[in-house]
Design a protein around this motif. Sequence first.
Motif, mmCIF file in Angstrom:
data_model
loop_
_atom_site.group_PDB
_atom_site.id
_atom_site.type_symbol
_atom_site.label_atom_id
_atom_site.label_comp_id
_atom_site.label_asym_id
_atom_site.label_seq_id
_atom_site.Cartn_x
_atom_site.Cartn_y
_atom_site.Cartn_z
ATOM 1 N N VAL A 38 0.877 -1.170 0.000
ATOM 2 C CA VAL A 38 0.000 0.000 0.000
ATOM 3 C C VAL A 38 0.912 1.217 0.000
ATOM 4 O O VAL A 38 1.836 1.293 0.807
ATOM 5 C CB VAL A 38 -0.923 0.024 1.240
ATOM 6 C CG1 VAL A 38 -1.826 1.256 1.220
ATOM 7 C CG2 VAL A 38 -1.750 -1.255 1.325
ATOM 8 N N THR A 39 0.658 2.156 -0.899
ATOM 9 C CA THR A 39 1.491 3.355 -0.967
ATOM 10 C C THR A 39 0.639 4.613 -0.983
ATOM 11 O O THR A 39 -0.536 4.587 -1.342
ATOM 12 C CB THR A 39 2.380 3.369 -2.231
ATOM 13 O OG1 THR A 39 1.547 3.372 -3.386
ATOM 14 C CG2 THR A 39 3.331 2.187 -2.252
ATOM 15 N N TYR A 40 1.280 5.707 -0.583
ATOM 16 C CA TYR A 40 0.706 7.031 -0.764
ATOM 17 C C TYR A 40 1.810 7.926 -1.308
ATOM 18 O O TYR A 40 2.879 8.054 -0.707
ATOM 19 C CB TYR A 40 0.161 7.625 0.531
ATOM 20 C CG TYR A 40 -0.382 9.019 0.302
ATOM 21 C CD1 TYR A 40 -1.585 9.203 -0.363
ATOM 22 C CD2 TYR A 40 0.323 10.142 0.696
ATOM 23 C CE1 TYR A 40 -2.084 10.475 -0.615
ATOM 24 C CE2 TYR A 40 -0.167 11.415 0.453
ATOM 25 C CZ TYR A 40 -1.363 11.573 -0.203
ATOM 26 O OH TYR A 40 -1.840 12.830 -0.461
ATOM 27 N N ASP A 41 1.540 8.531 -2.452
ATOM 28 C CA ASP A 41 2.483 9.452 -3.068
ATOM 29 C C ASP A 41 1.868 10.851 -3.038
ATOM 30 O O ASP A 41 0.920 11.132 -3.783
ATOM 31 C CB ASP A 41 2.773 9.027 -4.506
ATOM 32 C CG ASP A 41 3.887 9.834 -5.149
ATOM 33 O OD1 ASP A 41 4.172 10.970 -4.689
ATOM 34 O OD2 ASP A 41 4.474 9.334 -6.122
ATOM 35 N N ALA A 42 2.382 11.698 -2.168
ATOM 36 C CA ALA A 42 1.830 13.042 -1.981
ATOM 37 C C ALA A 42 1.992 13.913 -3.225
ATOM 38 O O ALA A 42 1.242 14.861 -3.405
ATOM 39 C CB ALA A 42 2.501 13.714 -0.790
ATOM 40 N N ARG A 43 2.947 13.607 -4.077
ATOM 41 C CA ARG A 43 3.150 14.414 -5.282
ATOM 42 C C ARG A 43 1.987 14.285 -6.257
ATOM 43 O O ARG A 43 1.750 15.177 -7.057
ATOM 44 C CB ARG A 43 4.450 14.020 -5.979
ATOM 45 C CG ARG A 43 5.690 14.321 -5.140
ATOM 46 C CD ARG A 43 6.901 13.692 -5.753
ATOM 47 N NE ARG A 43 6.670 12.233 -5.715
ATOM 48 C CZ ARG A 43 7.397 11.333 -6.341
ATOM 49 N NH1 ARG A 43 8.396 11.695 -7.079
ATOM 50 N NH2 ARG A 43 7.130 10.043 -6.231
ATOM 51 N N LEU A 44 1.253 13.182 -6.199
ATOM 52 C CA LEU A 44 0.191 12.956 -7.191
ATOM 53 C C LEU A 44 -1.157 13.558 -6.814
ATOM 54 O O LEU A 44 -1.833 14.023 -7.740
ATOM 55 C CB LEU A 44 0.068 11.445 -7.471
ATOM 56 C CG LEU A 44 1.338 10.820 -8.049
ATOM 57 C CD1 LEU A 44 1.152 9.325 -8.220
ATOM 58 C CD2 LEU A 44 1.769 11.462 -9.346
ATOM 59 N N PRO A 45 -1.708 13.628 -5.708
ATOM 60 C CA PRO A 45 -1.620 12.727 -4.558
ATOM 61 C C PRO A 45 -2.507 11.496 -4.796
ATOM 62 O O PRO A 45 -3.686 11.640 -5.133
ATOM 63 C CB PRO A 45 -2.155 13.561 -3.409
ATOM 64 C CG PRO A 45 -3.136 14.492 -4.052
ATOM 65 C CD PRO A 45 -2.618 14.727 -5.457
ATOM 66 N N GLU A 46 -1.932 10.308 -4.627
ATOM 67 C CA GLU A 46 -2.670 9.070 -4.854
ATOM 68 C C GLU A 46 -2.216 7.963 -3.925
ATOM 69 O O GLU A 46 -1.042 7.888 -3.571
ATOM 70 C CB GLU A 46 -2.485 8.572 -6.288
ATOM 71 C CG GLU A 46 -3.259 9.323 -7.321
ATOM 72 C CD GLU A 46 -3.105 8.730 -8.706
ATOM 73 O OE1 GLU A 46 -3.965 9.029 -9.546
ATOM 74 O OE2 GLU A 46 -2.138 7.984 -8.958
#
Length: 142
Positions: A38-46
């Motif tokens: 499970v990931t969270y990428d704040a740059r996308l945010p997704e």
Amino acid sequence: MRLALAFLLSASPAAAWDFSPSPICTLTNTSEIGSVTVTYDARLPEYSIAITLADGRWPDAPVFGMAFDGDRPISIQTDRQQISEDGQTLTVTDRGFGNVLNGLEFNLLAMAQTGDRRVLIPLTGIGPAITAFRNCPADQLS
């Protein structure tokens, strides 16, 4: 049902859930069934969840679902899943993941399913890692 779950969980080798804040917030588990990331990428945010099978392939089916069993049972489904070219990894990406995170945190077992393929994911021991994931640095997790 709870007795059956307790038996299933006690009969399976314990798999560790791990958290890493870098390069993006990541929660992982590897067991005999394969891996869950499970990931969270704040740059996308997704957010995303990727379930990779140790053996076999995910079938191409119109709907993917997860059912969580435990203190706060919930079922969720989507038609936005993607399957890798080799068929081993199923990934779902979205901007909101509250139901997935709650399902992981507050239950004992998750069942992922698409078509006729079902995968049981024990959630034993996820507490510290999911807490760290939810508390990922504010500039990464909102």
